[in-house]
Design a protein around this motif. Sequence first.
Motif, mmCIF file in Angstrom:
data_model
loop_
_atom_site.group_PDB
_atom_site.id
_atom_site.type_symbol
_atom_site.label_atom_id
_atom_site.label_comp_id
_atom_site.label_asym_id
_atom_site.label_seq_id
_atom_site.Cartn_x
_atom_site.Cartn_y
_atom_site.Cartn_z
ATOM 1 N N GLY A 222 0.911 -1.379 -0.117
ATOM 2 C CA GLY A 222 0.064 -0.241 0.126
ATOM 3 C C GLY A 222 -0.073 1.205 0.092
ATOM 4 N N ILE A 223 1.578 1.364 -0.557
ATOM 5 C CA ILE A 223 2.661 2.246 -1.212
ATOM 6 C C ILE A 223 3.183 3.056 -2.041
ATOM 7 N N VAL A 224 3.386 3.793 -2.586
ATOM 8 C CA VAL A 224 3.699 4.175 -3.775
ATOM 9 C C VAL A 224 5.326 4.661 -3.515
ATOM 10 N N VAL A 225 6.752 3.967 -4.149
ATOM 11 C CA VAL A 225 7.729 4.533 -3.682
ATOM 12 C C VAL A 225 7.973 5.247 -5.306
ATOM 13 N N ASP A 226 9.595 6.286 -5.434
ATOM 14 C CA ASP A 226 10.351 7.031 -6.245
ATOM 15 C C ASP A 226 11.825 5.907 -6.338
ATOM 16 N N THR A 227 12.457 5.784 -7.578
ATOM 17 C CA THR A 227 13.482 6.099 -7.806
ATOM 18 C C THR A 227 14.624 6.885 -6.584
ATOM 19 N N THR A 228 15.828 6.943 -6.287
ATOM 20 C CA THR A 228 16.446 8.007 -6.245
ATOM 21 C C THR A 228 17.993 7.492 -5.833
ATOM 22 N N PRO A 229 18.848 8.386 -5.165
ATOM 23 C CA PRO A 229 20.806 7.437 -5.307
ATOM 24 C C PRO A 229 20.922 6.586 -4.175
ATOM 25 N N LEU A 230 19.600 7.261 -3.185
ATOM 26 C CA LEU A 230 19.610 6.191 -2.181
ATOM 27 C C LEU A 230 19.067 5.064 -2.167
ATOM 28 N N GLY A 231 18.185 5.067 -3.125
ATOM 29 C CA GLY A 231 17.299 3.720 -3.263
ATOM 30 C C GLY A 231 15.914 3.829 -3.445
ATOM 31 N N PRO A 232 14.576 3.264 -3.432
ATOM 32 C CA PRO A 232 13.348 3.626 -3.305
ATOM 33 C C PRO A 232 12.944 4.816 -1.898
ATOM 34 N N ARG A 233 12.288 5.512 -2.262
ATOM 35 C CA ARG A 233 12.003 6.555 -2.162
ATOM 36 C C ARG A 233 10.667 6.511 -1.547
ATOM 37 N N VAL A 234 9.522 6.039 -0.236
ATOM 38 C CA VAL A 234 8.575 6.647 0.125
ATOM 39 C C VAL A 234 7.384 7.783 -0.527
ATOM 40 N N ARG A 235 6.425 7.737 -1.654
ATOM 41 C CA ARG A 235 6.538 8.812 -1.891
ATOM 42 C C ARG A 235 5.251 9.195 -1.179
ATOM 43 N N SER A 236 4.045 7.944 -1.174
ATOM 44 C CA SER A 236 3.097 7.903 -0.313
ATOM 45 C C SER A 236 2.381 7.010 0.650
ATOM 46 N N LEU A 237 1.512 6.774 0.997
ATOM 47 C CA LEU A 237 0.991 5.641 1.700
ATOM 48 C C LEU A 237 -0.531 5.633 1.919
ATOM 49 N N ASN A 238 -1.263 4.533 1.585
ATOM 50 C CA ASN A 238 -2.622 4.275 1.584
ATOM 51 C C ASN A 238 -3.258 4.116 3.003
ATOM 52 N N PRO A 239 -4.241 4.873 3.143
ATOM 53 C CA PRO A 239 -4.409 5.002 4.790
ATOM 54 C C PRO A 239 -4.675 3.979 5.197
ATOM 55 N N LEU A 240 -5.061 2.332 4.166
ATOM 56 C CA LEU A 240 -5.242 1.444 4.871
ATOM 57 C C LEU A 240 -3.940 0.206 4.733
ATOM 58 N N SER A 241 -2.968 0.756 4.222
ATOM 59 C CA SER A 241 -1.448 0.319 4.774
ATOM 60 C C SER A 241 -0.977 -0.589 5.970
ATOM 61 N N PRO A 242 -0.733 -1.494 5.367
ATOM 62 C CA PRO A 242 -0.536 -2.242 6.837
ATOM 63 C C PRO A 242 0.343 -1.906 7.700
ATOM 64 N N ILE A 243 0.777 -1.048 6.723
ATOM 65 C CA ILE A 243 2.682 -0.377 7.674
ATOM 66 C C ILE A 243 2.128 1.167 7.636
ATOM 67 N N PHE A 244 0.973 1.807 7.432
ATOM 68 C CA PHE A 244 0.425 2.644 7.897
ATOM 69 C C PHE A 244 1.090 3.449 9.306
#
Length: 114
Positions: free
Chosen positions: A38-60
């Motif tokens: 339930g997350i959206v990630v972007d590519t960054t030099p460090l690695g996948p960065r969380v852009r957003s989370l669904n409020p129902l995400s199990p890791i919210f």
Amino acid sequence: ELLNSNRTSGQGTFNFRNIFNDPKNDLYQCHAPSGPLGIVVDTTPLGPRVRSLNPLSPIFGLVSPGDVIVEVDEVDTVGMEAGDFWQVVSRKANQQERFLTILRIRASCDKSYV
């Protein structure tokens, strides 16, 4: 090898080891149950960065936008592109539990590299 390397961003050169060892930043692990993250990630030099989370995400509430996922079940994701990250996550989606290692970069730090 990556921790000893230097990278260039729009704001100059940075060293990965300095980022991981900076006491202002947090490195922690969170547990995610099987199924979608339930997350959206972007590519960054460090690695996948969380852009957003669904409020129902199990890791919210455990992970926040801006956090960088640096490991999934002992698979190093530092410097990994978002598409490759999702391949790793999808291979592990049916596991009862997954462990994500998160790098939280504090607001007082230079975030030009993420």
